[in-house]
Design an enzyme around this catalytic site. Structure first.
Site, PDB file in Angstrom:
ATOM      1  NE  ARG A   7      -0.669  -0.267   4.945  1.00  0.00           N
ATOM      2  CZ  ARG A   7      -1.004   0.246   6.127  1.00  0.00           C
ATOM      3  NH1 ARG A   7      -1.938   1.173   6.202  1.00  0.00           N
ATOM      4  NH2 ARG A   7      -0.425  -0.165   7.215  1.00  0.00           N
ATOM      5  CD  GLU A  54     -17.289   0.897   1.311  1.00  0.00           C
ATOM      6  OE1 GLU A  54     -18.533   0.746   1.308  1.00  0.00           O
ATOM      7  OE2 GLU A  54     -16.647   1.214   2.327  1.00  0.00           O
TER       8      GLU A  54
END
Lengths: 314, 277
Positions: A7, A54
């Protein structure tokens, strides 16, 4: 070679990609954890924090893509794919919009947050979607390169990233190629096809096996779809025994992709699949979970020995 | 006086167009042997107004970056959409014979897909179009283009949670070039909307979410045009709640859930055409 979580590599790559004014980044309220906040700080007009929604984020990204933008829609893999599988299927994969769906914090490597935060079915979800490329890089450097590559690639993709830091495997001389596996170590005895954080575990497994007389091959499968079938078949034939390793449920992930390729090509060799054994894990540190749920370096080492012994008997 | 007359003739012209779209939509569904007549008929006036009185587009350049966008979020009403696109010049009316048929040259599927000229995105899973439209609205700002984005939703669709996520997002980003229209025909597939899950008070809900809300008769061409052409609010996205009748124009289809997704028989089709003369 740089250590760091994938990440983190993603956050760095986005910063570099920011020079391209078509690149836009969306997040669902976790931008500090997904590292998209760095892009947001530098390019605020092209950063859309959509809040904890989302499904809306994925479709918003699809809309941006229809207008020529290159959106990276980012959240924790659990909520991103869990909440928006239909949106990824219809507005991204089927519509063939140029959206990069990016799920961080994948697998049981997430650790203490427990099963609701440990995404172990996303490869099954995404592999099953036509038109969607599925990529899982192994370390910081490969993530930077894969992210940039996906920005160039005109098509929908899922990028699967992790929370924990991994030791650097690649330096800048490495060249990530979409759809290509990479042979990290060429042997003759058993081939391990590993992806993501399991590449690091496989490297540890090879150390564990140092005193065994097994010449192990390690292949990093960072593009899970389209799978580099040619390399998979070639290495399986050359080594005569196969181990797959993934931080994902054993159904529908890398292992199944490899086994399908072998079956389709009549490669009949001993195989061992290292994956979460069709169960939900629990809370614990990543290494504790890897040990308890069967995907640690020592499990991989044992699988290599098993595959090797079956090969000899055969 | 002159302009009022002109407006009257324009309204009359669009009303004729809407009727033609209704006839043609039913023809498509009848020929295909399947499709969704109820919602196509309820939205026909709105779609006629959009394509032939409001939207800026060039059918010879369907990807013109400055075009106004239209998203049919209630994706099942493709018969109506394809008829409008053909009439607008995106393709030939003769191509409509492919509707819902395998190997369709222009991919005239039961639900829209961008392979068909003039279609921006695939819809058919309800609740996604408003978010997509909002994404396009955000892109217009980045590109400094002043196009508007129109999203047509069904009333049943508003039961989807994602619609309300998008409702909040568009307000957060002050996306005032986003125009949503609810084809409020009060009828879903297996129930009346109010019995399935009541939307009321619908206007209040959207106002509470921060939208600029208008309420119109969705079969009154003058009201439709006024609402669609109204200049954008300084910062709020716009919601047009359009009261409509499902199956509008065909007496035996009006207000009936059973006409949501079935094709008419030959006899029914002929009867319907007579009513739509």
């Amino acid at each position: 070679m740089k250590d760091g979580a994938t990440r983190d590599g993603y956050g760095e790559a986005l910063l570099q990609l920011g020079e391209n004014s078509s690149v836009v980044v969306l997040d669902a309220g976790v931008s500090d954890s997904t590292r998209t906040n760095k892009f947001g700080k530098k390019y605020p007009s092209r950063f859309f924090n959509m809040g904890i929604s989302e499904a809306d984020m994925v479709c918003t990204a699809a809309g941006l893509a229809t207008a020529g933008k290159i959106p990276f829609a980012t959240s924790f893999a659990c909520f991103l794919l869990g909440r928006s599988m239909d949106q990824v299927l219809v507005s991204v994969a089927y519509s063939k919009t140029n959206v990069k769906v990016v799920g961080t914090h994948s697998g049981i490597a997430v650790g203490e947050d427990g099963p609701t935060a440990q995404m172990i079915v996303d490869l099954a979800y995404t592999r099953a979607m036509p038109n969607l490329a599925v990529v899982q890089p192994a370390d910081w450097e490969e993530t930077v390169q894969a992210t940039k590559c996906l920005a160039e690639y005109a098509g929908p993709a899922y990028l699967r990233l992790g929370r924990s830091s991994v030791k650097g495997i690649y330096d800048s001389s490495y060249k990530f190629k979409l759809g290509k596996g990479h042979v990290l170590r060429q042997g003759t005895g058993v081939v391990i096809f590993a992806s993501g954080i399991m590449v690091q575990e496989s490297l540890k497994a090879i150390e564990i096996l140092a005193n065994e007389k097994i010449d192990v091959t390690l292949v990093n499968i960072s593009t899970i779809k389209p799978l580099d079938k040619e390399l998979v078949v070639e290495q399986a034939r050359r080594n005569g025994a196969v181990v797959t390793a993934e931080d994902h449920n054993r159904i529908g992930g890398l292992g199944d992709a490899v086994l399908e390729a072998l079956a389709e090509n009549q490669v009949h060799v001993p195989t061992q699949k290292i994956a979460v054994n069709d169960t939900f894990a629990e809370t614990g540190t990543p290494q504790e979970l890897f040990k308890k749920y069967g995907i640690s370096a020592s499990h991989i080492a044992q699988a290599v020995k098993t595959a090797h012994s079956r090969k000899i008997k055969a | 006086m002159e302009s009022a007359k002109l407006a009257a003739s324009e309204i009359e012209e669009l009303e004729k167009t809407a009727k033609e779209l209704r006839r043609k939509s039913l023809e498509l569904i009848y020929r295909a042997g399947s499709g969704h007549p109820g919602g196509s008929l309820s939205a026909a006036d709105i779609v006629a107004a959009l394509y032939f009185g409001v939207l800026r587009y060039n059918p010879k350049d369907p990807k013109d970056p400055a075009r106004d966008r239209f998203i049919l979020s209630k994706g099942h009403c493709t018969a109506l959409l394809y008829c409008a696109l053909a009439r607008a010049g995106y393709f030939d009316e003769s191509d409509l014979a492919d509707y819902r048929r395998i190997d369709s040259k222009l991919f005239l599927s039961g639900h829209p897909h961008p392979k068909t000229p003039g279609v921006e995105i695939a819809t058919g899973s309800l609740g996604q179009g408003l978010s997509v439209g909002h994404g396009i609205a955000l892109a217009s700002r980045l590109d400094g283009l002043d196009y508007r984005v129109y999203v047509l939703m069904g009333d049943g669709e508003v039961q989807e949670g994602q619609v309300w996520e998008a409702a909040m997002s568009a307000v957060k980003f002050k996306s005032n070039n986003l125009v949503a229209i609810i084809d409020y025909n009060k009828v879903c597939q297996d129930n009346l909307t109010r019995d399935l899950k009541d939307l009321e008070p619908l206007e209040d809900k959207w106002r509470a979410f921060g939208w600029d809300v208008m309420r119109i008769d969705g079969h009154d061409m003058g009201q439709i045009l006024d609402a669609l052409r109204a200049p954008p609010h300084p910062e709020k996205p716009r919601m047009i709640v359009a009261d409509t009748v499902k199956g509008k124009g065909v007496s035996f289809m009006e207000g009936k859930p059973s006409w949501h997704g079935v094709a008419p028989s030959e006899e029914e089709y002929k009867k319907a055409l007579k009513e739509l003369e």
